[in-house]
Scaffold this motif. Sequence first.
Motif, PDB file in Angstrom:
ATOM      1  N   PRO A   1      45.763  48.912  24.506  1.00  0.00           N
ATOM      2  CA  PRO A   1      46.726  48.215  23.655  1.00  0.00           C
ATOM      3  C   PRO A   1      47.069  46.842  24.218  1.00  0.00           C
ATOM      4  N   GLU A   2      47.693  46.017  23.411  1.00  0.00           N
ATOM      5  CA  GLU A   2      48.124  44.696  23.867  1.00  0.00           C
ATOM      6  C   GLU A   2      49.186  44.829  24.961  1.00  0.00           C
ATOM      7  N   GLY A   3      49.214  43.833  25.846  1.00  0.00           N
ATOM      8  CA  GLY A   3      50.281  43.766  26.839  1.00  0.00           C
ATOM      9  C   GLY A   3      49.977  44.394  28.175  1.00  0.00           C
ATOM     10  N   ILE A   4      48.781  44.969  28.362  1.00  0.00           N
ATOM     11  CA  ILE A   4      48.435  45.570  29.648  1.00  0.00           C
ATOM     12  C   ILE A   4      47.983  44.471  30.606  1.00  0.00           C
ATOM     13  N   GLU A   5      48.621  44.385  31.761  1.00  0.00           N
ATOM     14  CA  GLU A   5      48.331  43.322  32.716  1.00  0.00           C
ATOM     15  C   GLU A   5      47.384  43.751  33.828  1.00  0.00           C
ATOM     16  N   TYR A   6      47.360  45.048  34.136  1.00  0.00           N
ATOM     17  CA  TYR A   6      46.480  45.555  35.183  1.00  0.00           C
ATOM     18  C   TYR A   6      45.878  46.887  34.756  1.00  0.00           C
ATOM     19  N   VAL A   7      44.633  47.117  35.159  1.00  0.00           N
ATOM     20  CA  VAL A   7      44.005  48.432  35.042  1.00  0.00           C
ATOM     21  C   VAL A   7      43.462  48.789  36.413  1.00  0.00           C
ATOM     22  N   GLN A   8      43.614  50.047  36.790  1.00  0.00           N
ATOM     23  CA  GLN A   8      43.303  50.475  38.148  1.00  0.00           C
ATOM     24  C   GLN A   8      42.635  51.839  38.130  1.00  0.00           C
ATOM     25  N   PHE A   9      41.716  52.046  39.081  1.00  0.00           N
ATOM     26  CA  PHE A   9      41.277  53.410  39.340  1.00  0.00           C
ATOM     27  C   PHE A   9      41.232  53.670  40.843  1.00  0.00           C
ATOM     28  N   ASP A  10      41.674  54.862  41.216  1.00  0.00           N
ATOM     29  CA  ASP A  10      41.739  55.306  42.607  1.00  0.00           C
ATOM     30  C   ASP A  10      40.629  56.330  42.811  1.00  0.00           C
ATOM     31  N   CYS A  11      39.849  56.171  43.869  1.00  0.00           N
ATOM     32  CA  CYS A  11      38.640  56.978  43.987  1.00  0.00           C
ATOM     33  C   CYS A  11      38.389  57.430  45.419  1.00  0.00           C
ATOM     34  N   LEU A  12      37.503  58.403  45.531  1.00  0.00           N
ATOM     35  CA  LEU A  12      37.061  58.916  46.818  1.00  0.00           C
ATOM     36  C   LEU A  12      35.758  58.224  47.195  1.00  0.00           C
ATOM     37  N   ASP A  13      35.709  57.629  48.385  1.00  0.00           N
ATOM     38  CA  ASP A  13      34.543  56.862  48.787  1.00  0.00           C
ATOM     39  C   ASP A  13      33.338  57.742  49.097  1.00  0.00           C
TER      40      ASP A  13
END
Length: 310
Positions: free
Chosen positions: A252-264
């Motif tokens: 949607p509009e207005g999202i400033e950051y997207v992130q994913f947390d992962c296992l190396d």
Amino acid sequence: MAQSTEKPIKQEYTGTDFEVRCCDTNELRNKLETTLYDMAAKNGWPAGYGHVTFSSLIDPEGNYVGLLNGEIVSMISAVNHNDKFAFIGTFMTFDEHQGKGFGTKVFNASIAHCGDRVIGLYAAPHMTEWYKRQGFAQTGTASIYRKQNPEKLPLPEGYNPAYIIPLKDVDFKEVLNFDRRYFPADREKFLHAWLTHPKVTSALVYVKDGVIHGYGALRKCIGDKWCKFGPLFADSLNVAEQLAVAMINALPEGIEYVQFDCLDDNPSVKALAEKLNFPVTPYGGAVLYKNGVPEFDVSGVYAYTSGAFG
């Protein structure tokens, strides 16, 4: 990552106005939920909505707080997923109350609650040695990838929208069976609530010839300016990329950051980040376990579900 900044005990507090309580009443659960919400909003943390509600679905007795004169000064979640696996997260002590043992006391209560289960956690770098002194062993590392001002992405090779189906249109039992390959416990009640929460912007499943090859969700964090993947499980890099692109392109509009947390330990995660043009942040940490190591296929974990629940 576990959020604690627990410092060495300089002078342990011995007053009678401090107590450790399990959040087993609605009053305490609401108090903790409000505290977490206010802290995340104030500090700009990418914390998800409904932490206490979700943890209570896994384990109604899995949240502990340290109360000083009735006010929360330390906290931790320690959810028992089943009789073999538990996970610890959201461990913190307020800055002004560091060094008095308030964090250690809630931590010890959480360990007692988990018993002899395999206990997992994700730790910020400065906390790794502290956890090792508590009997945890490091088995790997975790990374956080983040994109500012995300834009629509080109479609990946082999992209076929016919294979990418909304979660609501797929037999949820089949999703659970797929999930179990990449997470060391069944979690039906929690997962259904997690994936259908109003703050989820997309929950998609990749199905080809009647077989699930991946699924994922993207959900807003407190403040609605930040989104995080979790989980994103897939049996190939290409499927993970197709799901990720589909969810990013539907933001949607207005999202400033997207992130994913992962296992190396999944070597394909870095390749996914490069394809999505998500730079790595300096906020990764360690993966630690106590009482053994759980069994699951890390090669399909492109984003773990939550730093609080695993």
